[in-house]
Every structure is written in C-alpha cells, then in structure tokens.
Design a protein around this motif. Structure first.
Motif, PDB file in Angstrom:
ATOM      1  N   ASP A 206       0.810  -1.235   0.000  1.00  0.00           N
ATOM      2  CA  ASP A 206       0.000   0.000   0.000  1.00  0.00           C
ATOM      3  C   ASP A 206       0.839   1.278   0.000  1.00  0.00           C
ATOM      4  O   ASP A 206       0.374   2.344   0.380  1.00  0.00           O
ATOM      5  CB  ASP A 206      -0.963   0.028   1.210  1.00  0.00           C
ATOM      6  N   SER A 207       2.103   1.155  -0.385  1.00  0.00           N
ATOM      7  CA  SER A 207       2.967   2.355  -0.418  1.00  0.00           C
ATOM      8  C   SER A 207       3.695   2.448  -1.749  1.00  0.00           C
ATOM      9  O   SER A 207       3.804   1.470  -2.485  1.00  0.00           O
ATOM     10  CB  SER A 207       4.013   2.285   0.695  1.00  0.00           C
ATOM     11  N   CYS A 208       4.210   3.655  -2.006  1.00  0.00           N
ATOM     12  CA  CYS A 208       5.031   3.858  -3.197  1.00  0.00           C
ATOM     13  C   CYS A 208       6.343   3.080  -3.019  1.00  0.00           C
ATOM     14  O   CYS A 208       7.008   3.206  -1.996  1.00  0.00           O
ATOM     15  CB  CYS A 208       5.317   5.351  -3.364  1.00  0.00           C
ATOM     16  N   PHE A 212       8.092   5.128  -0.329  1.00  0.00           N
ATOM     17  CA  PHE A 212       7.346   4.467   0.761  1.00  0.00           C
ATOM     18  C   PHE A 212       6.213   5.319   1.324  1.00  0.00           C
ATOM     19  O   PHE A 212       5.730   5.086   2.418  1.00  0.00           O
ATOM     20  CB  PHE A 212       8.303   4.000   1.878  1.00  0.00           C
ATOM     21  N   ASN A 213       5.801   6.322   0.553  1.00  0.00           N
ATOM     22  CA  ASN A 213       4.652   7.124   0.933  1.00  0.00           C
ATOM     23  C   ASN A 213       3.383   6.279   0.757  1.00  0.00           C
ATOM     24  O   ASN A 213       3.259   5.554  -0.235  1.00  0.00           O
ATOM     25  CB  ASN A 213       4.592   8.354   0.024  1.00  0.00           C
ATOM     26  N   ALA A 214       2.464   6.368   1.716  1.00  0.00           N
ATOM     27  CA  ALA A 214       1.230   5.564   1.633  1.00  0.00           C
ATOM     28  C   ALA A 214       0.383   5.998   0.438  1.00  0.00           C
ATOM     29  O   ALA A 214       0.260   7.190   0.152  1.00  0.00           O
ATOM     30  CB  ALA A 214       0.446   5.705   2.917  1.00  0.00           C
ATOM     31  N   GLN A 220      -4.880   3.435  -5.554  1.00  0.00           N
ATOM     32  CA  GLN A 220      -4.370   2.092  -5.867  1.00  0.00           C
ATOM     33  C   GLN A 220      -5.250   1.401  -6.902  1.00  0.00           C
ATOM     34  O   GLN A 220      -4.752   0.734  -7.807  1.00  0.00           O
ATOM     35  CB  GLN A 220      -4.308   1.245  -4.594  1.00  0.00           C
ATOM     36  N   CYS A 232       3.559   9.244  -8.308  1.00  0.00           N
ATOM     37  CA  CYS A 232       3.490   9.394  -6.856  1.00  0.00           C
ATOM     38  C   CYS A 232       3.447  10.880  -6.507  1.00  0.00           C
ATOM     39  O   CYS A 232       4.228  11.672  -7.031  1.00  0.00           O
ATOM     40  CB  CYS A 232       4.700   8.725  -6.207  1.00  0.00           C
TER      41      CYS A 232
END
Ligand SMILES: [Zn+2]
Length: 251
Positions: A206-208, A212-214, A220, A232
C-alpha cells in the motif's frame, strides 16, 4: 514511431517497466565495472611499494657487504705489515728498535681484531636483512598471485558485461520504441533525479515502492486499472501495480 499512438496505456506501462528493469540492469553493470579496476590498480600500487622495499633492503645488504670487504682489506694489509715487522724484528740492532717494532705489531694486531669485530657485527646485520628480504619477497609473491587472479576475474567480467551490455542496450532501445516521447522525457528526467535510478516503481504494501509514501486505496485501484499514467504525489515516480511489475521479465 508513428505507431506509438496505437499503444494502450497498459502497453506503454508495460514497456516503461521493461525499460526501467533493463536500465537498472545496465546501472548494476556500471557499478560492477567501476569497482574492479580500482581493486586491480590498488593491488598494483601495493606491489610497486613492496618491490621498492625489496630493492631498498638489497641495496642495504650490498652496502654492508662492501663494508665487510673493506674490513677484509684492512685485515690483509695489517697482516702483511705484521709479517713485515716480524721479519724486521729478527734483525733488530737494539732494544729501542725492538720495542718500536713490537708496538707496531701490537697496533696492527689490534687493527685486525677491531676489523674482525666489525665483520662479525656486519654479518649478523646481513642475516637480519636477509630475513627481512625473504619476508618482502614472500609478500610480493602473494600479492602477485592475488593480482593475477583479480586481473583475470576483471577480464572475464569485462567480457561478460560487454555481452550483457549489448543485450540490454538493444532491449532498452526496443522498449523506448513502445513508449511515447512525453512519457520517455519524464522517465529520463525522474531517473536522473534519483541516485538509485528508479523512475518506475510498483505499489508495495500500500505504499510507493520508491519513497514508501502511503497510497490511498482509491488511487491504488486507479493504478490497477491501467487506464492512465499515475505518478506518486510525494516523489513523482511513475507507479504501476505489482502484478504488472512482476509480469515484466528481463533476461
Ligand atoms: Zn513515491
């Protein structure tokens, strides 16, 4: 290139993922090539240093040997003088002359003893130096074996990477033909901005996959639909669903 417009977004995404994977492989090859030559040249420098050390010790040993030779000459000369004086002492005319000759003999005998002591010390020194030389020679030979191995490893890797590089370059070229210029332009721009060279990333947990951004569920599902190019919001990388990402393989 006129056929580019005919590709669906999904096909373009597939191609850009492929391009990313190929470019990452090329990046890895560059890293590999970049480090090995340094290792080899470091080793060559070390060997040069060890050779210089070996030469220095050899010169020192030569110097000591010359010193010993000089002392041997001294002994020879003194011995000759002693012989001469001993002969003279057989024909002395008076006590004073006898004393004088005896004094000379004594002095020359002392010279001989001193020279012998010097030779003994110098010989011990040569023994020490010879040990050092042996150690230096062994070190050189170990490093040289090491270098030989590294060099052939490097040659092998260069030969292999050249082959792989050609293969990947061709694949990259092909992939580029299946992406429109606008997307390519942003791909190249994003890639340049990041040290790891990642411009296309999958959604992971569920992140980039890049920053790692949600990623919200709504976004999605849009990504999964593959109907438009989505980047992103945080890092600007092009995002794809992990299924599409996994489906693209690079050989
Ligand atoms: Zn991101």
């Amino acid at each position: 290139m006129s056929t580019v417009k005919d590709f669906s977004v999904e096909e373009k995404l597939s191609s850009i993922v492929k391009l990313q994977k190929v470019d990452s492989k090329l990046d890895n090859l560059q890293v590999l090539k970049g480090e090995l030559p340094i290792e080899v040249s470091d080793l060559e420098d070390e060997i040069e240093g060890l050779h210089a050390r070996q030469n220095r010790i050899e010169e020192e040993i030569n110097g000591i040997q010359q010193f010993i030779d000089q002392k041997k000459d001294v002994i020879k000369e003194s011995q000759e003088l002693i012989n001469k004086y001993e002969k003279q002492s057989e024909n002395v005319k008076n006590n004073r002359e006898f004393e004088a000759i005896n004094k000379e003999i004594e002095m020359q005998t002392l010279e001989v003893k001193l020279a012998e002591k010097h030779i003994k010390d110098a010989t011990e020194e040569i023994g020490e130096k010879a040990k050092q030389l042996e150690i230096a020679k062994k070190a050189v030979s170990t490093k040289e074996t090491n270098l030989k191995g590294k060099k052939s490893e490097l040659e092998k890797i260069i030969a292999e990477t050249d082959k792989e590089e050609k293969n990947y370059n061709k694949q990259a070229e092909d992939a580029r033909q299946h992406v429109d210029d606008r997307l390519l332009l942003s791909y190249d721009r994003i890639r340049k901005n990041y040290r790891n060279g990642l411009a296309v990333v999958p959604v992971e947990r569920d992140s980039c996959g890049g920053c790692f951004n949600a990623i919200p569920p709504q976004k999605q599902s849009e990504i999964k639909q593959r109907k438009k190019i989505i980047v992103c919001e945080n890092c600007g990388r092009i995002m794809v669903d992990d299924e599409l990402n996994d489906a693209v393989e690079v050989k």
